[in-house]
Design a protein around this motif. Sequence first.
Motif, PDB file in Angstrom:
ATOM      1  N   THR A 510      19.642  44.061  21.516  1.00 59.57           N
ATOM      2  CA  THR A 510      21.078  43.796  21.571  1.00 59.57           C
ATOM      3  C   THR A 510      21.337  42.327  21.860  1.00 59.57           C
ATOM      4  OG1 THR A 510      21.502  46.038  22.374  1.00 59.57           O
ATOM      5  CG2 THR A 510      23.249  44.421  22.683  1.00 59.57           C
ATOM      6  N   TYR A 511      22.236  41.738  21.081  1.00 58.73           N
ATOM      7  CA  TYR A 511      22.632  40.335  21.228  1.00 58.73           C
ATOM      8  C   TYR A 511      24.131  40.283  21.506  1.00 58.73           C
ATOM      9  CZ  TYR A 511      18.054  39.541  19.125  1.00 58.73           C
ATOM     10  OH  TYR A 511      16.709  39.537  18.872  1.00 58.73           O
ATOM     11  N   GLN A 512      24.581  39.161  22.045  1.00 59.50           N
ATOM     12  CA  GLN A 512      25.984  39.032  22.445  1.00 59.50           C
ATOM     13  C   GLN A 512      26.817  38.190  21.499  1.00 59.50           C
ATOM     14  OE1 GLN A 512      27.079  40.976  24.935  1.00 59.50           O
ATOM     15  NE2 GLN A 512      24.932  41.662  24.913  1.00 59.50           N
ATOM     16  N   VAL A 513      26.176  37.388  20.672  1.00 62.46           N
ATOM     17  CA  VAL A 513      26.953  36.500  19.818  1.00 62.46           C
ATOM     18  C   VAL A 513      26.112  36.071  18.617  1.00 62.46           C
ATOM     19  CG1 VAL A 513      26.251  34.392  21.047  1.00 62.46           C
ATOM     20  CG2 VAL A 513      28.440  34.430  19.828  1.00 62.46           C
ATOM     21  N   ILE A 514      26.777  35.849  17.490  1.00 62.67           N
ATOM     22  CA  ILE A 514      26.158  35.235  16.314  1.00 62.67           C
ATOM     23  C   ILE A 514      26.701  33.825  16.202  1.00 62.67           C
ATOM     24  CG2 ILE A 514      25.887  35.310  13.805  1.00 62.67           C
ATOM     25  CD1 ILE A 514      26.388  38.340  13.957  1.00 62.67           C
ATOM     26  N   VAL A 515      25.800  32.861  16.095  1.00 63.44           N
ATOM     27  CA  VAL A 515      26.199  31.464  15.938  1.00 63.44           C
ATOM     28  C   VAL A 515      25.842  31.014  14.530  1.00 63.44           C
ATOM     29  CG1 VAL A 515      25.766  29.091  16.671  1.00 63.44           C
ATOM     30  CG2 VAL A 515      25.978  30.910  18.379  1.00 63.44           C
ATOM     31  N   VAL A 516      26.842  30.469  13.841  1.00 64.27           N
ATOM     32  CA  VAL A 516      26.631  29.925  12.499  1.00 64.27           C
ATOM     33  C   VAL A 516      26.654  28.404  12.618  1.00 64.27           C
ATOM     34  CG1 VAL A 516      27.464  29.824  10.134  1.00 64.27           C
ATOM     35  CG2 VAL A 516      27.776  31.920  11.476  1.00 64.27           C
ATOM     36  N   PRO A 517      25.502  27.743  12.387  1.00 64.37           N
ATOM     37  CA  PRO A 517      25.484  26.274  12.456  1.00 64.37           C
ATOM     38  C   PRO A 517      26.404  25.667  11.393  1.00 64.37           C
ATOM     39  CG  PRO A 517      23.261  27.203  12.338  1.00 64.37           C
ATOM     40  CD  PRO A 517      24.212  28.310  12.015  1.00 64.37           C
ATOM     41  N   LYS A 518      26.589  24.374  11.470  1.00 62.94           N
ATOM     42  CA  LYS A 518      27.396  23.700  10.446  1.00 62.94           C
ATOM     43  C   LYS A 518      26.785  23.993   9.083  1.00 62.94           C
ATOM     44  CE  LYS A 518      29.143  20.073  13.467  1.00 62.94           C
ATOM     45  NZ  LYS A 518      29.177  18.621  13.789  1.00 62.94           N
ATOM     46  N   THR A 577      35.374  32.345  16.737  1.00 62.06           N
ATOM     47  CA  THR A 577      35.766  31.005  17.185  1.00 62.06           C
ATOM     48  C   THR A 577      35.168  29.966  16.246  1.00 62.06           C
ATOM     49  OG1 THR A 577      35.734  31.753  19.490  1.00 62.06           O
ATOM     50  CG2 THR A 577      35.768  29.371  19.103  1.00 62.06           C
ATOM     51  N   VAL A 578      36.016  29.062  15.780  1.00 62.82           N
ATOM     52  CA  VAL A 578      35.519  27.863  15.103  1.00 62.82           C
ATOM     53  C   VAL A 578      35.554  26.781  16.168  1.00 62.82           C
ATOM     54  CG1 VAL A 578      35.811  26.251  13.204  1.00 62.82           C
ATOM     55  CG2 VAL A 578      36.439  28.670  12.908  1.00 62.82           C
ATOM     56  N   SER A 579      34.384  26.432  16.682  1.00 67.30           N
ATOM     57  CA  SER A 579      34.305  25.653  17.919  1.00 67.30           C
ATOM     58  C   SER A 579      33.984  24.188  17.655  1.00 67.30           C
ATOM     59  CB  SER A 579      33.244  26.242  18.842  1.00 67.30           C
ATOM     60  OG  SER A 579      33.091  25.463  19.999  1.00 67.30           O
ATOM     61  N   THR A 580      34.717  23.321  18.341  1.00 68.30           N
ATOM     62  CA  THR A 580      34.397  21.890  18.317  1.00 68.30           C
ATOM     63  C   THR A 580      33.439  21.531  19.445  1.00 68.30           C
ATOM     64  OG1 THR A 580      36.350  21.420  19.661  1.00 68.30           O
ATOM     65  CG2 THR A 580      36.588  21.256  17.257  1.00 68.30           C
ATOM     66  N   ASN A 581      33.219  22.468  20.365  1.00 66.55           N
ATOM     67  CA  ASN A 581      32.261  22.277  21.454  1.00 66.55           C
ATOM     68  C   ASN A 581      31.538  23.600  21.659  1.00 66.55           C
ATOM     69  OD1 ASN A 581      30.888  21.996  23.939  1.00 66.55           O
ATOM     70  ND2 ASN A 581      32.318  20.392  24.579  1.00 66.55           N
ATOM     71  N   LEU A 582      30.464  23.776  20.923  1.00 71.81           N
ATOM     72  CA  LEU A 582      29.763  25.052  20.884  1.00 71.81           C
ATOM     73  C   LEU A 582      29.342  25.520  22.280  1.00 71.81           C
ATOM     74  CD1 LEU A 582      28.328  27.355  19.290  1.00 71.81           C
ATOM     75  CD2 LEU A 582      26.313  25.877  19.244  1.00 71.81           C
ATOM     76  N   PHE A 583      28.793  24.613  23.056  1.00 74.18           N
ATOM     77  CA  PHE A 583      28.229  25.034  24.342  1.00 74.18           C
ATOM     78  C   PHE A 583      29.330  25.363  25.353  1.00 74.18           C
ATOM     79  CE2 PHE A 583      25.053  22.443  22.179  1.00 74.18           C
ATOM     80  CZ  PHE A 583      24.044  23.383  22.096  1.00 74.18           C
ATOM     81  N   GLN A 584      30.448  24.715  25.221  1.00 74.32           N
ATOM     82  CA  GLN A 584      31.587  25.081  26.057  1.00 74.32           C
ATOM     83  C   GLN A 584      32.080  26.480  25.679  1.00 74.32           C
ATOM     84  OE1 GLN A 584      35.689  23.167  25.628  1.00 74.32           O
ATOM     85  NE2 GLN A 584      34.963  22.186  27.510  1.00 74.32           N
ATOM     86  N   LEU A 586      30.214  28.892  24.325  1.00 71.73           N
ATOM     87  CA  LEU A 586      29.219  29.847  24.815  1.00 71.73           C
ATOM     88  C   LEU A 586      29.425  30.124  26.298  1.00 71.73           C
ATOM     89  CD1 LEU A 586      26.012  28.545  22.992  1.00 71.73           C
ATOM     90  CD2 LEU A 586      27.187  30.702  22.550  1.00 71.73           C
ATOM     91  N   ASN A 587      29.746  29.076  27.037  1.00 74.33           N
ATOM     92  CA  ASN A 587      29.973  29.228  28.470  1.00 74.33           C
ATOM     93  C   ASN A 587      31.194  30.105  28.747  1.00 74.33           C
ATOM     94  OD1 ASN A 587      31.398  27.913  31.133  1.00 74.33           O
ATOM     95  ND2 ASN A 587      29.171  27.999  31.316  1.00 74.33           N
ATOM     96  N   LYS A 588      32.264  29.880  27.991  1.00 73.58           N
ATOM     97  CA  LYS A 588      33.483  30.674  28.178  1.00 73.58           C
ATOM     98  C   LYS A 588      33.247  32.145  27.854  1.00 73.58           C
ATOM     99  CE  LYS A 588      36.929  27.033  27.373  1.00 73.58           C
ATOM    100  NZ  LYS A 588      38.020  26.572  26.468  1.00 73.58           N
ATOM    101  N   LEU A 589      32.369  32.399  26.900  1.00 77.09           N
ATOM    102  CA  LEU A 589      32.071  33.776  26.522  1.00 77.09           C
ATOM    103  C   LEU A 589      31.097  34.439  27.489  1.00 77.09           C
ATOM    104  CD1 LEU A 589      31.721  33.462  22.629  1.00 77.09           C
ATOM    105  CD2 LEU A 589      33.644  34.397  23.931  1.00 77.09           C
ATOM    106  N   GLY A 590      30.583  33.675  28.453  1.00 75.94           N
ATOM    107  CA  GLY A 590      29.676  34.249  29.439  1.00 75.94           C
ATOM    108  C   GLY A 590      28.259  34.440  28.930  1.00 75.94           C
TER     109      GLY A 590
END
Length: 880
Positions: A510-518, A577-584, A586-590
């Motif tokens: 089980t994973y919590q998020v999918i991240v799509v790089p640029k 989320t289309v994020s301009t600060n990916l790590f921020q 990720l932090n908000k999503l816990g």
Amino acid sequence: MKHTQWASLLLIFWLCLPGPVSGQPVPAKTIQQAKGNTARPWTYWWWMGNAVNASDITHQLEQFAKAGLGGVHIIPIYGVKGYETEFVPYLSDKWLAVFGHTVREGRRLGLGVDLTTGTGWPFGGPGVSTAIAAKEWKLIDGKLTAVPTKQQVKRPAPGAQGSVIDYFSKQAVEQYLLRFDSTLAHSPQQPRAVYNDSYEVYGANWTDTFLTEFKARRGYDLNSQLTAFLDTNQTETSILVHQDYHQTLSELLLDGFAKPWDNWAHKAGYRTRNQAHGSPGNLIDLYSATDIPETESFGSSRFPIPGLRVDANYEVDRFGTPNPLAMKFASSAAHLMGKPLVSSETGTWLANHFQVSLSQIKPQVDELLVSGINHIFYHGIPYSPPAENWPGWSFYASTNYGPNSHFWPHLPLLNQYIERCQARLQRSKPDNDVLVYFPIHDLWTTRAKSAGGIHQLEVHHVERWLLPQPFGRLCEQLAERGYAFDYISDELLKSLTVTKQGIRTISGATYQVIVVPKTTYIPATTLGLLDKLAQQGARIIFDGQLPQQAAGFHDHTAQTATVQQLGQTLRKRPVVTVSTNLFQTLNKLGIREETWAAQGLSFIRKRQGMGLKQSGLSADTTQYFITNLNNRFHQGWVTLSATGRVNRYDPLTNSTSALPARKGKDGKVEVYLSLEPGQSCFLNVSSGTPVFINTAAQKRVTRPSGASIALKNPWRIQFVRPNPEQGQAAFKLSATLPTLADWTTLSESAGYFSGTARYSTTVNIPAGAVASAYLLDLGDVREVADVRLNGQPLGTAWCIPFRLTIPANRLKAGDNKLEIDVTNLSANYMRLYDRQNPGWKKFYDINIVDIRYKPFDATRWDAVPSGLLGPVTLTPTSAR
């Protein structure tokens, strides 16, 4: 057979399996396979010329089992000059007989047996006609035409020479495998697994049916876009057509080779081990199609660990260095598909022949373990008759892990360390939060640097294809910041579902998020899958931008419109989320972040799996394996994302202790971790109250108990045991040293000695100054130190840092006798031996080459520093 007997056999067989096999039944005859111990390291075992016999096989297997190996992987290879009459034709009745003897003896000794599906590499050999040989395209009379590459099998066994097969053709692969159906399949003894080496089919970029397959898969005739296909100027149309071309090659490799080979093996009762790297295809999908995905660690990783040596002659620009991001393609596939074993070809060309130390091997192993590898294969051991003079038969590529190696007497220590680690890693399941989408279509828009104008995704030079991509740069940042992640492909996105616990794979991970790089180009079907997952509640982050173009030429305008429309739909999803600060974001999503990784620590986080209770771990254990492959962290308070009682397990010493804890300024629980560069440990976090300590105890934990005791007395040194004994009888040394020194500087002959020297001194402990424990730091050791204190063994220091703990009451007030037996490399003796006995280099094919692939010549080497170089210190410590 009675029902109860049959059920018992099935249970035993199931417990021995390395993993699920696509739901296909496995014939009962595989119960006769030698499964071996997968927690122990296995080894490549090169049968040189197949000049093997039953008695020598038994002798060598008994040596392997006694040393702590878990199995062997047989690779028939080129022969040894002078032994031609003993060559056994590959797959002949006699060969099958000695192979069967190997499996029987392996089963008796608890050793598994794997086998390459062929000799040398890649697949091919006699019987491979032009019709099924590897192909490339040529433009002949204005038409794309298949012509043979004429590539021959590399390093084949005698009589096994021939062309390489067409890996893109199912018919070619199946025809090649018929040879094994008429020979190996009839043997009552079978290998555990069959093996395919890394994809090294050079220049092959076509197959006879390519145009037909292309049209069926891509929806248009490639000849209709011949100008764009031949264009090298990276025009838009050319880019799209080449995406389709590479997509087709990738699918043909999967459908033409990986799946048919895997299916054939399962029908015969074998498992498969495949090194997918180097392939012109999506590595995640190719690794997923095998039972045991296998990566490769070639060369030295250049860790900044103080005292760790690298071979100055290794050519990084030519051969590259290992990289954990490349290794994760194999482990990601295993995690997604629920394959419990992930293997690695380990230690290939770590340093020159006769110059590799155990202290150089351990960090490379640790890098593999934190990358998700849990089934180490040494590379490797050449079959060598016991009667053969030292150095015996040698394979052209170091390192030799066999009985003729200088570190063979101490190899059980490394084997034991790996066994302790792998036992825990194999019995636990991945605990990663992030799935990173691998946008391979963007890679296919760049110029290919491999032969044949195709992208071969190899592990050696990730700086050529992986690291420059946004995907590679993002994964580097995720690792540095302490996020636990795996990769996912377009194809495997189809297998995901969403539950209350998160994004679930078919393996149950089980994973919590999918991240799509640029990403610029993406198949519309892939974006559609992401939207479907988002509708089910899957959290998805696009790094910086949404993809704007569809991949591929066919109906590109309409497909791009679909991509853009899906993008707008995704943007409105609350979980996207289309994020301009990916790590921020990720932090908000816990999403869990192990912040201490930023201090240079590498880790893998796992959860309790079947068998952990037998390992002493509770049912709700989170398990970290942490290694310090850097020089930024030594000790300090760290916060783990997992909460509870933290126990530290040291696989080097097989000891467990509770880690002290405190409340940090932010209210989070911190534990005190001491991990010097080169060290590694497991942290097991289970339910329960942490071991909180007060302020006074914190000071005792974080500070040494007392000043180091200087060892001021002189040292006595003498040579006690040459290795090998032959030819070294004249090497004598006995001297008193006011300070420790490299023994090769003490006399001219000492520079040629290989073996063990004894250092002895006395350590005076003042009355009343005996502590509860002491730390003995040996400083620089070349290469392994067996230590005795007052005549009793204290332990062996074989890896960095060369330290041993002296328990309470082992040191007494007054004089204590300290004896340290140091064993060096065999390189110094080889400097002389190669001059006196050049005839040992008697091998066909490449014979013996050095680390630069030039003819081997040790006579020009300088003496390698040897012995106890120190400084040696003794520091009182508190029991922690």
